[in-house]
Design a protein around this motif. Structure first.
Motif, PDB file in Angstrom:
ATOM      1  N   ARG A 112     -17.386   8.147 -52.160  1.00 42.47           N
ATOM      2  CA  ARG A 112     -16.948   6.753 -52.271  1.00 42.47           C
ATOM      3  C   ARG A 112     -15.536   6.650 -51.743  1.00 42.47           C
ATOM      4  O   ARG A 112     -14.672   7.417 -52.099  1.00 42.47           O
ATOM      5  N   ARG A 113     -15.313   5.729 -50.853  1.00 46.60           N
ATOM      6  CA  ARG A 113     -13.996   5.551 -50.272  1.00 46.60           C
ATOM      7  C   ARG A 113     -13.472   4.168 -50.579  1.00 46.60           C
ATOM      8  O   ARG A 113     -14.223   3.216 -50.715  1.00 46.60           O
ATOM      9  N   LEU A 170     -19.581   1.381 -41.706  1.00 47.15           N
ATOM     10  CA  LEU A 170     -19.727   2.249 -40.573  1.00 47.15           C
ATOM     11  C   LEU A 170     -20.846   3.247 -40.611  1.00 47.15           C
ATOM     12  O   LEU A 170     -21.681   3.177 -41.444  1.00 47.15           O
ATOM     13  N   VAL A 171     -20.735   4.257 -39.600  1.00 48.68           N
ATOM     14  CA  VAL A 171     -21.860   5.111 -39.345  1.00 48.68           C
ATOM     15  C   VAL A 171     -21.437   6.509 -38.940  1.00 48.68           C
ATOM     16  O   VAL A 171     -20.561   6.627 -38.149  1.00 48.68           O
ATOM     17  N   PRO A 223     -16.707   2.728 -47.725  1.00 43.34           N
ATOM     18  CA  PRO A 223     -17.179   3.755 -48.654  1.00 43.34           C
ATOM     19  C   PRO A 223     -18.606   4.180 -48.408  1.00 43.34           C
ATOM     20  O   PRO A 223     -19.462   3.369 -48.099  1.00 43.34           O
ATOM     21  N   ILE A 224     -18.842   5.485 -48.513  1.00 48.36           N
ATOM     22  CA  ILE A 224     -20.209   5.973 -48.633  1.00 48.36           C
ATOM     23  C   ILE A 224     -20.521   5.854 -50.118  1.00 48.36           C
ATOM     24  O   ILE A 224     -20.063   6.651 -50.927  1.00 48.36           O
ATOM     25  N   SER A 283     -24.078  -7.101 -40.311  1.00 44.33           N
ATOM     26  CA  SER A 283     -24.857  -5.867 -40.495  1.00 44.33           C
ATOM     27  C   SER A 283     -23.942  -4.730 -40.072  1.00 44.33           C
ATOM     28  O   SER A 283     -23.515  -4.681 -38.923  1.00 44.33           O
ATOM     29  N   PHE A 284     -23.623  -3.875 -41.002  1.00 45.13           N
ATOM     30  CA  PHE A 284     -22.696  -2.772 -40.761  1.00 45.13           C
ATOM     31  C   PHE A 284     -23.410  -1.476 -41.113  1.00 45.13           C
ATOM     32  O   PHE A 284     -23.766  -1.251 -42.257  1.00 45.13           O
ATOM     33  N   ILE A 285     -23.608  -0.672 -40.088  1.00 46.13           N
ATOM     34  CA  ILE A 285     -24.422   0.519 -40.273  1.00 46.13           C
ATOM     35  C   ILE A 285     -23.605   1.770 -40.014  1.00 46.13           C
ATOM     36  O   ILE A 285     -22.829   1.841 -39.074  1.00 46.13           O
ATOM     37  N   THR A 286     -23.762   2.737 -40.887  1.00 50.08           N
ATOM     38  CA  THR A 286     -23.111   4.033 -40.723  1.00 50.08           C
ATOM     39  C   THR A 286     -24.187   5.093 -40.584  1.00 50.08           C
ATOM     40  O   THR A 286     -25.133   5.144 -41.356  1.00 50.08           O
TER      41      THR A 286
END
Length: 843
Positions: free
Chosen positions: A3-4, A16-17, A222-223, A351-354
């Motif tokens: 978690r960021r 992000l990705v 964050p992941i 849509s934000f993809i990591t």
């Protein structure tokens, strides 16, 4: 899973990705579709048995780098049967497409009756039992990251706040004739490292549509670690965070329903529906997919709404897919976040993809990576990569409208940039009627700008000067981008006391070329002017003017001084800052010269300019010197391509102040040593809100002669407008507790519940107005003290315009049996600045 911290603005959201930087020998491409041939957006494609994978774009097209040879490639999408195909890079020439069919679920043979429980509950009970194990499993993590983030406008009204936008306006915003289009587009490639509590991000390359010099995101969104009890997803959308479906007390918050199970290879996957037990709690709804026997999530599909107590977004959807590294160790393969918000009729959808590649879990990371508190560093050529570079490393193909957006906006940027360069070289004039009346009329010639304050800001009234006018003239000279000096001349005349005052201010500022936030300044003042007895300015002239004319309450108390002062300020850009000054002042008392108010009956309320309890103000000279030092430990830094920028920490802020009154210098009568030490901090309590506090100890080592302006004055408030909370007392009379005692103690504390408790009240839970409690205390001795307690509502407003606060305050004063009761209305930081309300002590 990690978690960021991440920050969100009102105009765009960030995520992000992850991507691989390894050298591959082949690239396979294709499309993932459903049974009807429709593309499955952001489907996961992975080299089976490895963590090498990618995600499809919004139309289902994907691109995956793999080593030469024969490999099994799996395509998967939540709710669909995964498909695995063997691929031989030596013979495969065409596209490798995948057609996925909806997943057929099998129900377990469990009878649910009135006394039984849904089979989802024993499954989730086992997941929760292993929650902490999975939350703490990853000690170190290294990966490559690819981000593609896009924000689109889905609908745009013909008018906004009564203003109609032309077709040209829409086109400049990147919108088509129907009001749709991309307003933000970014792709970014980074390398990420985490070991215990240390983190570092290396930004290798980035590309931001319409801004070739854009800096993107220095630290990744964050992941989301779904196994944490409470997590924010994105900082800024909730002050309380959100409760995980695997929370240790999840059964208090969620209902679970078993939807069925299916085989994915040799693994049995259980699909479970997640539903909040109560509305207006920070809870998700959606589905989680649990691996049988391992009791770990294979994927999650969760949604937040306004009923989840989000402050800015209308909905937010979180999708995560995990892959196994080994038994009981699953790591995130892809993450997609879909934020949606509607503001003033404009609907934004993102849509934000990591996507993650080359993950290394629990392997030692060289400590040299985590040096000098640098949390992120940019490659010097991060912005300079050609399109061919992006085409070669991009794991998620761009959609057609994204390709077009990059081309069009990058071309427009070049045109606009050449125009702005020519404008910078030209002069400008702003001398319209509205500028003189409301704004700041100005003339710019090259590096020099001349301006003056508006007419409305130049006319005021008080009982000392009567009607008074101030002509303020400014000259700013820009030496370069980081150095400038500023000269101001204030001319003031009071028509009732017939005093003319003039003050000259000179300010020189030098900012570090490389280290943002590191600077020093020189201030020189000279002249004669009017000041409040309390130099912290507890009431603004405008508010005092209204109270005097309407109610006959002349709260502002003034004196006049001729003086010269030199101040030197320094900010080291590392959490440490300081300032020092020397001054010589000739101070003179002032008296009321008019009793004019709108109503004659209110004139009896007027009080003398000199507070009665402070004694007589003597004309005297004062030679003064002092300093202020402030430090907040734990700052970290980001190294951009051309500069370094500091990032504030969550640690307490420590401040020390000292002022010396020096006697016998040019007849200086002042003889005192005044000191204070302060600690200010914010403590996050997640579901219970947050606590802010400020503690102060101070006094006078020596108080042989303390002029009234040098005394310790309480930052009081006798108007209906609240003063900045952690610096003030909301009901205390301005000069009631002024003193020059040896020691005093002062404390301020606030508990912001951030929706806790009010989410149980039907009306308030929809408004999202939050409870806040506070207390302020001043203690001098057992015969002189003052305390306040208050309870109020904050976060008043709607959407992004949430700044209002209302408190009911009770004040307890030494020697008085009954408390004073009052109501205070807070306007927020922005309006405090507009009204000129002071936010704290001056050095």
């Amino acid at each position: 899973m990690i978690r960021r911290k991440f920050y969100i603005t009102a105009t765009h959201v960030i995520l992000l990705v992850f991507l691989s930087s390894s050298v591959f020998a082949a690239v396979i491409k294709g499309r993932v579709t459903d049974e009807n041939g429709e593309g499955l957006p952001f489907a996961t494609v992975v080299e089976k048995g490895t963590t090498n994978g990618t995600s499809a774009n919004g139309d289902g097209y994907y691109s995956l780098e793999i080593p030469d040879g024969i490999h099994n490639i799996t395509a998967q999408y939540m709710g669909y049967q995964s498909v695995t195909k063997p691929v031989n890079t030596n013979t495969e020439k065409g596209a490798v497409n995948f057609k996925l069919n909806p997943q057929a679920l099998e129900m377990k043979e469990v009878v649910i009756n009135g006394n039984g429980e849904d089979p989802a509950y024993p499954i989730m009970r086992k997941v929760i039992e292993k929650r902490k194990y999975h939350a703490d499993l990853v000690k170190s993590f290294e990966t490559d990251i690819y981000l593609k983030g896009v924000f689109r406008i889905r609908s745009f009204p013909k008018k906004i706040m009564g203003f109609k936008l032309s077709a040209e306006d829409r086109s400049e915003m990147g919108l088509d004739s129907s009001g749709k289009g991309i307003v933000y587009l970014l792709e970014e490639y980074t390398k990420y490292f985490r070991q215990d509590s240390k983190e570092f991000t290396k930004v290798v390359s980035l590309r931001q549509s319409g801004d070739p010099k854009g800096i993107g995101f220095a630290t990744m969104p964050p992941i989301t670690n779904i196994y944490e009890n409470n997590f924010p997803i994105i900082d800024g959308i909730s002050k309380r965070g959100f409760i995980s479906p695997a929370n240790s007390n999840a059964f208090l918050y969620y209902k679970y329903k078993f939807m069925g199970s299916y085989m994915d290879g040799d693994l049995m996957i259980n699909k479970i529906k997640v539903t909040p037990k109560r509305k207006f709690e920070p809870l998700f709804s959606g589905y989680v997919y649990v691996v049988d026997d391992e009791w770990v999530f294979q994927s999650v599909d969760l949604t937040l709404t306004k009923e989840s107590q989000m402050d800015q977004l209308d909905t937010l959807k979180l999708e995560q897919t995990y892959v196994p590294v080994k038994k009981d160790l699953w790591i995130v393969q892809s993450q997609v976040i879909y934020p949606v918000a509607k503001i003033l009729g404009v609907e934004f959808a993102g849509s934000f993809i990591t996507s993650y590649k080359n993950q290394k879990v629990n392997q030692a990371i060289d400590d040299k990576i985590f040096q000098d508190n640098i949390i992120s560093a940019y490659d010097s050529t991060a912005n300079d990569k050609p399109i061919s570079y992006w085409d070669s490393i991009r794991p998620i193909p761009l959609d057609n409208d994204e390709i077009r957006d990059f081309k069009v906006k990058d071309s427009l940027y070049a045109i606009e940039n050449s125009k702005s360069d020519s404008i910078k070289k030209s002069s400008s004039t702003n001398l319209g009627f509205t500028s003189f009346l409301f704004g700041q009329p100005s003339v710019r010639r090259g590096k020099d700008t001349w301006s003056m304050e508006s007419i409305l800001n130049s006319v005021a009234y008080n009982t000392v000067e009567g009607l008074n006018t101030t002509l303020t003239l400014n000259w700013n000279h820009k030496i370069n981008d980081n150095k400038n000096y500023y000269l101001q001349l204030q001319n003031r005349y009071g028509f009732s006391n017939k005093h003319y005052n003039a003050l000259m201010k000179f300010n020189y500022t030098s900012r570090d070329d490389y280290w943002r936030g590191r600077n020093w300044s020189l201030n020189v003042y000279g002249g004669k002017y009017v000041y409040q007895l309390n130099g912290d300015v507890p009431i603004t002239p405008f508010i005092n003017e209204l109270y005097t004319l309407i109610g006959g309450n002349n709260y502002m108390k003034l004196y006049e001084k001729s003086y010269g002062k030199i101040r030197l300020g320094r900010n080291w850009g590392n959490g440490f800052s300081g300032s020092a000054f020397v001054s010589y002042e000739h101070r003179m008392p002032l008296e009321n010269t008019t009793d004019y108010t709108f109503s004659k009956s209110n004139r009896d309320n007027l009080t003398p300019n000199n507070p009665v309890n402070l004694g007589t103000f003597e004309t005297h000279n004062a030679a003064l010197a002092g300093f202020a030092l402030s430090y907040q430990p734990g700052w970290k830094y980001i190294k951009y391509p051309k500069f370094k920028s500091a990032q504030h920490s969550d640690a307490p802020i420590f401040t020390a102040r000292y002022t010396k009154g020096i006697p016998n210098i040019f007849d200086s009568k002042s003889d005192f040593d005044k000191w204070s030490i302060e600690v200010e901090h914010e403590i996050g309590l997640r579901l219970l809100g947050k606590v802010n506090y400020k503690l102060i100890a101070g006094g006078f080592f020596n108080n042989s002669y303390v002029g009234i302006p040098d005394m310790k004055h309480l930052f009081g408030d006798q108007t209906f407008l609240a003063n900045p909370y952690l610096n003030s007392f909301q009901l205390a009379p301005y000069y009631r507790f002024s003193n020059a005692e040896k020691v005093y103690g002062e404390g301020h504390v606030e508990w912001h519940l951030n929706g806790w408790l009010t989410n149980k009240i039907p009306v308030f839970r929809r408004l999202n107005w939050n409870l806040v409690g506070a207390s302020n205390v001043l203690y001098i001795n057992q015969d002189s003290y003052y305390a306040e307690v208050s309870v109020g509502l904050e976060n008043i407003g709607a959407k992004f315009l949430r700044f209002g606060r209302v408190d009911v305050v009770a004040g307890y004063e030494s020697g008085k049996g009954k408390p004073s009761i009052g109501v205070r209305v807070g306007l927020g930081e922005v309006l405090w600045q507009i009204l000129g309300i002071s936010t704290g002590p001056k050095d």
